[in-house]
Design an enzyme around this catalytic site. Structure first.
Site, PDB file in Angstrom:
ATOM      1  N   SER A 269       0.853  -1.169   0.000  1.00  0.00           N
ATOM      2  CA  SER A 269       0.000   0.000   0.000  1.00  0.00           C
ATOM      3  C   SER A 269       0.893   1.224   0.000  1.00  0.00           C
ATOM      4  O   SER A 269       2.073   1.135   0.366  1.00  0.00           O
ATOM      5  CB  SER A 269      -0.857  -0.025   1.275  1.00  0.00           C
ATOM      6  OG  SER A 269      -1.407   1.232   1.547  1.00  0.00           O
TER       7      SER A 269
ATOM      8  N   TYR B 229      -1.396  -0.407  10.520  1.00  0.00           N
ATOM      9  CA  TYR B 229      -1.435  -0.765   9.106  1.00  0.00           C
ATOM     10  C   TYR B 229      -0.141  -0.329   8.411  1.00  0.00           C
ATOM     11  O   TYR B 229       0.462  -1.091   7.660  1.00  0.00           O
ATOM     12  CB  TYR B 229      -2.662  -0.103   8.467  1.00  0.00           C
ATOM     13  CG  TYR B 229      -2.866  -0.449   7.009  1.00  0.00           C
ATOM     14  CD1 TYR B 229      -3.439  -1.648   6.641  1.00  0.00           C
ATOM     15  CD2 TYR B 229      -2.519   0.449   6.010  1.00  0.00           C
ATOM     16  CE1 TYR B 229      -3.657  -1.978   5.298  1.00  0.00           C
ATOM     17  CE2 TYR B 229      -2.719   0.155   4.662  1.00  0.00           C
ATOM     18  CZ  TYR B 229      -3.295  -1.058   4.324  1.00  0.00           C
ATOM     19  OH  TYR B 229      -3.499  -1.384   3.010  1.00  0.00           O
TER      20      TYR B 229
END
Length: 167
Positions: A145, A158
């Protein structure tokens, strides 16, 4: 140039929706046999049904192991081996995010994100690597990501997990 994966066997974690579902569908269209991993049997089977409706000739298997548990992964992957015989491609796509400011996030929630987004790819990769080494080839693709390079106050776990996965 058209993608051809004819005769290849792929495992895609997080394959029930989003990026993972698109990867599963593209791999099937390219001729691969695919083990679609979902977090729950019901969601994995629902994705399987939708894909078989769209691609009735697809060679696909739905599994729902706990990706953070080596025994669960081993049992599910034995089912994949029994059906397809080997692993050629692994796509580590499964992940979760909890948008909570770091100062408000409980350690258990931080650990859950890291377990699914970083530890699970380790466990799953470790399960397929011996077979890939034995046959002399294979591909492992880790879906990261932009958060693997950037951080924000509400995605600390995350960003840490995806950063670790990228490295």
């Amino acid at each position: 140039m058209e993608l051809s994966l004819k005769g290849k066997v792929a495992v895609v974690t997080g394959g029930t929706r989003g990026i993972g579902y698109a990867v599963v569908k593209k791999f099937l269209e390219a001729g691969a046999s695919v083990a679609l991993c979902g977090s729950k049997p019901a969601t994995a089977n629902a994705a399987l049904g939708k894909l078989l409706f769209e691609l009735p000739e697809a060679k696909i298997l739905a599994i729902a192991p706990d990706l953070t548990d080596s025994s669960s992964v081993e049992n599910a992957f034995n089912e994949v081996l029994a059906r397809f015989g080997r692993f050629d491609i692994l796509v580590n796509n499964a992940g979760i995010i909890k948008r909570v400011p770091m100062l408000e996030m409980e350690a258990k929630d931080f650990r859950q994100v890291v377990d699914i987004d970083l530890v699970a790819p380790y466990i799953v990769s470790k399960a397929v690597i011996p077979g890939m080494i034995k046959k002399g080839h294979g591909k492992i693709i880790n879906i990261c990501s932009m958060m693997s390079e950037l951080g924000r106050e509400t995605v600390s776990a995350y960003a840490a997990a995806k950063g670790g996965l990228k490295m």
